[in-house]
Write an enzyme that holds these catalytic residues in place. Structure first.
Site, PDB file in Angstrom:
ATOM      1  CG  PHE A   1      -1.867   1.197   1.213  1.00  0.00           C
ATOM      2  CD1 PHE A   1      -3.038   1.161   0.462  1.00  0.00           C
ATOM      3  CD2 PHE A   1      -1.571   2.354   1.928  1.00  0.00           C
ATOM      4  CE1 PHE A   1      -3.901   2.264   0.431  1.00  0.00           C
ATOM      5  CE2 PHE A   1      -2.435   3.449   1.901  1.00  0.00           C
ATOM      6  CZ  PHE A   1      -3.599   3.403   1.145  1.00  0.00           C
TER       7      PHE A   1
ATOM      8  CE  LYS B   1      -1.071   5.456   7.957  1.00  0.00           C
ATOM      9  NZ  LYS B   1      -0.686   4.990   6.627  1.00  0.00           N
TER      10      LYS B   1
ATOM     11  CG  ASP C   1       5.418   3.701   1.910  1.00  0.00           C
ATOM     12  OD1 ASP C   1       5.401   4.264   3.028  1.00  0.00           O
ATOM     13  OD2 ASP C   1       4.426   3.635   1.155  1.00  0.00           O
TER      14      ASP C   1
HETATM   15  C1  PLP Z   1      -0.938   5.247   5.261  1.00  0.00           C
HETATM   16  C2  PLP Z   1       0.082   4.862   4.252  1.00  0.00           C
HETATM   17  C3  PLP Z   1       0.246   5.584   3.061  1.00  0.00           C
HETATM   18  C4  PLP Z   1      -0.669   6.731   2.673  1.00  0.00           C
HETATM   19  O1  PLP Z   1      -0.620   7.767   3.589  1.00  0.00           O
HETATM   20  P1  PLP Z   1      -1.807   8.883   3.616  1.00  0.00           P
HETATM   21  O2  PLP Z   1      -1.313   9.873   4.624  1.00  0.00           O
HETATM   22  O3  PLP Z   1      -3.053   8.170   3.998  1.00  0.00           O
HETATM   23  O4  PLP Z   1      -1.870   9.446   2.254  1.00  0.00           O
HETATM   24  C5  PLP Z   1       1.252   5.205   2.205  1.00  0.00           C
HETATM   25  N1  PLP Z   1       2.064   4.182   2.497  1.00  0.00           N
HETATM   26  C6  PLP Z   1       1.949   3.465   3.626  1.00  0.00           C
HETATM   27  C7  PLP Z   1       2.900   2.341   3.908  1.00  0.00           C
HETATM   28  C8  PLP Z   1       0.948   3.772   4.539  1.00  0.00           C
HETATM   29  O5  PLP Z   1       0.804   3.040   5.643  1.00  0.00           O
END
Ligand code: PLP
Length: 385
Positions: free
Chosen positions: A122, A236, A207
């Protein structure tokens, strides 16, 4: 818009790891707004930093420099080995858009045209990040996409090696798949990914939007294998609840953008940057990395000791765990936990995500693991009844 459905609870306020709904019911917050409120709710350091910054200077845009954004970039550099260059954004998906644009520039400069990402990975919901997101049910309704992205099974170093050829511009990887269900890769996978990218000349983009800022007991999850990516994305937990994202590029990759290549009106916002500085400072001052390890172990040991027909086991690291269920029971267990006063998240049909504030105490962790067998029983009984 109906995209979220209607959430089951409306929260009114919070204090530390506890939150109260609009009817006054108290819950132990074990999800922290999806691994975001790292200091818990209403932490004095965060309140002070945000309040005084909003009273001093709330916004500048990128037409002008502000002190918190510079201090934050310097702080992140310092935590990351000193050679990073930082772009500040407002969310995770935006941090990944920045990484993707860097990777596109890198690819164009070196005759490399495609990207590799992982199945069930994701990376966000905007069109670039979405094109890298491995979950087909999220991605495909909005395709086709402009980029050539090839998906490989997560955790399979041989599949990664086979996919990363001389035309590959970049590999996008989470150090453990968060939305995929807090799924760690086999030991050595990140090191292998580092070596595969080095050998092929592809960028490794890590990421760490969910996994960084102490969540696994280290500032960044890549530290567990010492496999620093070329480009790192954060969001986050960084802002402790304020919206912020960051893309950090190391060595020569920090200079891929020329003036005018990228931008954001709100990026580098001084209030968000002040919040992030308070988060990083408090994690350091209060020993919250060590707390994440110690309390994470309490949580894992407590869950691991439970013998129940609905519970298959526990995975993850630090204060980033999944209780793995024996079937698609997670939504029911999430609801039963809520009835018992605990907020957790059915991240997958068979996985319950636990990602509490980093200030969670061992006693709070135990209060949940002590209550969990009865929560599971409530689900079994409603099945039978
Ligand atoms: C939450 C998340 C995203 C997206 O972040 P948003 O602030 O919701 O746009 C991207 N990559 C990872 C691994 C995430 O957990």
């Amino acid at each position: 818009m109906p995209n979220y459905g209607v959430p089951p609870v409306a929260l009114a306020r919070g204090e530390g790891c506890r939150v109260w709904d609009t009817a006054g019911r108290e819950y132990l917050d074990l999800i922290a707004g999806i691994a975001v409120t790292s200091l818990g709710h209403g932490h004095p350091a965060l309140v002070e930093a945000v309040s005084s910054q909003v009273a001093t200077l709330a916004h500048t845009s990128n037409l002008f420099l502000n002190e918190p954004e510079v201090l934050l970039a310097e702080r992140l550099r310092g935590l990351l080995g000193g050679d990073g260059r930082v772009f500040l954004a407002n969310s995770g998906t935006e941090a990944n858009e920045c990484a993707l644009k860097l990777a596109i520039k890198y690819g164009r400069a070196n005759g490399r045209s495609y990207f590799v990402a992982t199945e069930n990975g994701f990376h966000g919901r905007t069109m670039g990040a979405l094109s890298l997101t491995g979950k087909a049910s999220i991605r495909e309704p909005f395709g086709p996409f402009a980029l050539d992205v090839r998906f490989v099974p997560y955790g399979d170093a041989d599949a990664l090696k086979a996919a990363v050829g001389a035309d590959c511009a970049a590999v996008f990887l989470e150090p453990a798949q968060g939305e995929g269900g807090v799924v760690p890769p086999p030991e050595g996978y990140l090191t292998a990914a580092r070596q595969i990218c080095d050998a092929a000349g592809a960028l490794l983009v890590g990421d760490e939007i969910q996994s960084a800022i102490g969540r696994t007991g280290t500032w960044f999850a890549f530290e567990h294998e010492g496999a620093r990516p070329d480009v790192l994305t954060l969001a986050k937990g960084l802002g402790g609840g304020l919206p912020i994202g960051a893309c950090v590029a190391f060595g020569p990759h920090g200079d891929l953008f020329a003036k005018g290549d990228h931008g954001s009106t709100f990026g580098g916002n001084p209030v968000a940057a002040a919040a992030a500085l308070a988060v990083l400072g408090t994690i350091e001052k209060d020993g919250l990395l060590a707390n994440a390890v110690a309390v994470g172990d309490v949580l894992a040991a407590g869950l691991g000791a439970i013998r129940h027909p609905l519970l298959a086991g526990v995975r993850g690291r630090g204060l980033w765990r999944a209780a793995v269920l024996t079937g698609p029971h997670a939504p029911a267990v999430e609801a039963a936990a809520r009835d018992a006063g605990f907020l957790v998240n059915a991240v997958q049909p068979d996985a319950l995500r636990i990602a509490p504030p980093l200030v969670l105490t061992a006693a709070q962790a135990r209060s949940f693991t002590d209550a969990f067998p009865a929560i599971l029983d409530a689900v079994s009984q409603s099945r039978e009844g």
